[in-house]
Design a protein around this motif. Structure first.
Motif, short mmCIF file in Angstrom:
data_model
loop_
_atom_site.label_atom_id
_atom_site.label_comp_id
_atom_site.label_asym_id
_atom_site.label_seq_id
_atom_site.Cartn_x
_atom_site.Cartn_y
_atom_site.Cartn_z
N TYR A 1 0.82 -1.28 -0.14
CA TYR A 1 0.02 -0.11 -0.03
C TYR A 1 0.78 1.13 0.04
CZ TYR A 1 -3.98 -3.09 0.81
OH TYR A 1 -4.92 -4.12 0.79
N LEU A 2 2.02 1.06 0.01
CA LEU A 2 2.91 2.18 0.22
C LEU A 2 2.62 3.26 1.13
CD1 LEU A 2 3.42 2.41 -3.78
CD2 LEU A 2 4.99 1.34 -2.20
N LEU B 1 -1.92 12.58 2.92
CA LEU B 1 -2.60 11.69 2.02
C LEU B 1 -4.12 11.80 1.72
CD1 LEU B 1 -3.60 9.18 3.56
CD2 LEU B 1 -1.71 7.90 3.22
N SER C 1 -5.98 9.40 0.16
CA SER C 1 -6.30 8.05 0.49
C SER C 1 -4.97 7.09 -0.21
CB SER C 1 -7.47 7.62 -0.54
OG SER C 1 -7.34 8.16 -2.09
N PRO C 2 -4.99 5.80 -0.05
CA PRO C 2 -3.70 5.17 -0.39
C PRO C 2 -3.37 5.64 -1.79
CG PRO C 2 -5.26 3.49 0.64
CD PRO C 2 -5.91 4.92 0.48
N ILE C 3 -1.92 5.68 -1.88
CA ILE C 3 -1.34 6.14 -3.27
C ILE C 3 -1.59 5.21 -4.28
CG2 ILE C 3 0.88 4.89 -2.81
CD1 ILE C 3 2.42 7.55 -3.40
N GLY C 4 -2.03 5.86 -5.52
CA GLY C 4 -2.00 5.19 -6.72
C GLY C 4 -3.43 4.68 -6.87
N THR C 5 -4.28 4.81 -5.77
CA THR C 5 -5.64 4.15 -6.06
C THR C 5 -6.61 5.06 -6.56
OG1 THR C 5 -6.23 5.05 -3.84
CG2 THR C 5 -5.23 3.11 -3.96
#
Lengths: 256, 256, 256, 256
Positions: C106-107, C153, C155-159
């Motif tokens: 999830y980074l 953030l 929300s979780p990165i890249g999502t």
């Protein structure tokens, strides 16, 4: 907990079940019994053209169960009135879940045909529970036309999306003089609890139970959730605030 | 339903209660008993400097209840370790809810001081349940430091806002090897049910019960909701879809 | 619209861009120019070990662009400090996006290591913009440690999930004395507009632009959205209410 | 960006404005001009019984502006048809926003009367844009009855609550063959951007601009948001995922 009253009939359970999509009739019966439900819907087609060796109706023969035939599959008022009369004859009940959806993909209900059918069926002595969009004005018009309850959707049928029409359901609950049963889209016990906390009189669940890993166990979960939500409604929820009240005991003690 | 195990201790109930904000100690005791809870938090300040004529502790003397002293009010690791030792002596337990919040308005927990205190307290033999932000990496670090569970927040404490950190709680639940207890912000039984459906091991509720119109009744509602949510988790929820599956019986019958 | 000021440097644009995941360096450059952004992040690895025949840096040589090297890929403070020093040398800038995520799935950023690295890097003269969880207490501690901004953030990165940490971001914006740049998870221009309406000072976008059907066009959409949100913040949004105010002209006229 | 076409008329702007609730007619005019809107609604009552010394209409005399009289205030089809005819005469246009709301509190539209009025008005040559609930079946029926567009609500009118009917609006947009204009409830530019990203053809905004701290500036923010959302729709948004794709450059580099 107070009883639910629809058209002078009293119910101890505020959870209605649909009977579609179960793996077998036995699985369906188990789930219904586990749910504590006292009213279940039956699609006419399933009754007429039973392809299973077992008859679905034999699985619904329990003294505490009220059968609610539904007109699911009809596309307009005329078909609905015809289907309702068949149902009354076949199941010997004038209770009816009125469902009219011309849309084959999302199965969204038709407001115009539903009102028209309600007006005709009320004259024919039916006790009508119409499945409808979460439309506050339509609900009032159906009430004026003589429905015994209104059954607005939470979200599109069969999707498990939950209470996506929340803001409109709140208005319906506030304005209705007949019981409000949230139908369609309830996907988890928490959705059912939430609907009851909002003041809904009952909820109808089908897909979320029928497609669960363990339908009977999920039915029990919904039973508890509906109870929980009703009790919470009666106990009155606290307000939502931006931060904790100053009266909290959560203050420093070491520096005093 | 399977039991909750924290540090080798078994619990039948997955609902923890806080003891703040109740109208009276008797009201608090009634709510705790109605909730079926087996573990309740006690703020140290309330124990030490009891201004009420009644002692709060006398209301918590039930054989099924585990007391969980909390350090609420401390602002850093040093104060927390000192408070923990006082609590161990006063309440004769090495169980501890570790709460460090320097922020007097939102009472948000401090990740740095919480980890530091956890490292020290673990060496001192405490069974630590830290209240923290819904931070997945912090949860893993606390686990590595020897916590018995993690207690991430749902939303800011005392607000009744519900599961506003849902997407992060999902990750925490997925990754944690110790029990995950959702703490803070749970405002309604439906929130508690939802947390349990997501796979949380337990929830802690305080404000939502203490400020309800009828706290004891609300405690019962939460009891049912937590049960419901756990059962639903075990029974496995169906998937959320865009529209109803084609296997639905909801197809036209009159035109066949 | 007023300018964004970070560490005494002024920016006309409040949109930062990441440079990962683009189909090609030319596509990346086009998107950056279309976005109007004046600050872009560059992952160190991409600079060092360029496998493309073109060097990424040559595509970022525009006088209005500030390069912000990021430490993405490091797992703790020690690695971060080392990477930061490499970056300062390679790119001849003391600006740094500090990103420490030990979690490969999830980074998610590490709060403890990020604070530790910030404390060290501040002494070494870096202008630090740390990527962190939406943790209000951590933000204050980083501010105290000398960060030039905070980058919580959404929300979780890249999502592309958007502002799932909204309630916590509100608190961060309310409490911060350094610029708040919402980073990670922004998936659509409406998310960026919303962040700006809430009072964020800027947003960083990467995945949502890089994976769009037409990255350059999407970059333009984000440019407009950030402008729109900032102007709306300055113009002050009206309140959300339960129903329309009575002062509405929407009253009956035919029956007067 | 492609043009919006309603009943063969082309518009460069996809933002419609309502003219109610402004502090003064001059403020309204400024906001309309700042918004870039090319179509504004005018409540009949405001035209007929102008109590202000200034006539509202004189503020709307701009060559790029199409006036859209609305029937707001009528309670049924009969009143609506009468009002429409008055409007056509007074404003010399056969364009009509059809609004029928018997409910004085929430101003929710009546589906039955709206369809009935549409059927009559279509025969009388009106170009009808009906304001309705976000009801997919009703939208199709209105389309069949000859509306030039459909105007489903985002949330109750005047509330600034945003897109609370999102899941139903998606279905309407997917199914409609006439332009879909999201009307009512849009409270912030981010809501307007979101509606456009979903594929709505246009949005109508009134309260959010009229009650803003600076209406003219807020109108500009909405202008940019609508542009942004439309461009994003054309550029195609990336998918929402559970975690970042493996193709991310965000991988360790120091340990290679």
């Amino acid at each position: 907990m107070d009883q639910l009253i629809i058209a002078d009939k009293k119910f101890n359970s505020r959870l209605l079940l649909g009977t579609g999509k179960f793996g077998s009739n036995a699985e369906m019966e188990d789930a219904i019994l586990a749910s504590g439900s006292e009213m279940v819907t039956v699609a006419l087609k399933r009754v007429d053209l039973e392809t299973d060796t077992e008859q679905i109706i034999t699985h619904l023969q329990h003294p505490h169960l009220t059968l609610l035939p539904n007109t699911s599959g009809v596309r307009n008022a005329k078909e609905a009135v015809f289907a309702a009369q068949l149902a009354r004859e076949a199941l010997e009940t004038n209770w009816l879940k009125l469902e009219i959806h011309p849309d084959p993909k999302y199965l969204m209900p038709d407001p115009i045909e539903t009102l028209k059918a309600t007006e005709e069926l009320a004259k024919l002595g039916f006790i009508i529970l119409p499945y409808i969009h979460a439309d506050p004005v339509l609900c009032k018009r159906l009430e004026d036309a003589g429905t015994a309850a209104v059954m607005p959707l939470g979200s599109p049928i069969g999707t498990n999306k939950g209470l996506k029409a929340e803001v409109f359901l709140e208005i319906i609950i506030e304005q209705s003089r007949v019981p409000v049963i949230i139908d369609a889209g309830i996907g988890a016990p928490s959705d059912a609890a939430k609907a009851m906390e909002m003041g809904a009189d009952a909820v109808l669940v089908n897909t979320a139970i029928a497609v669960a890993g363990d339908p009977s166990k999920m039915a029990e979960a919904f039973k508890l959730a509906v109870l929980s939500g009703r009790i919470a409604y009666e106990a009155k929820l606290g307000k939502i605030s931006k931060f904790a009240a100053a009266s909290s005991p959560l203050t420093a003690f070491l520096n005093e």
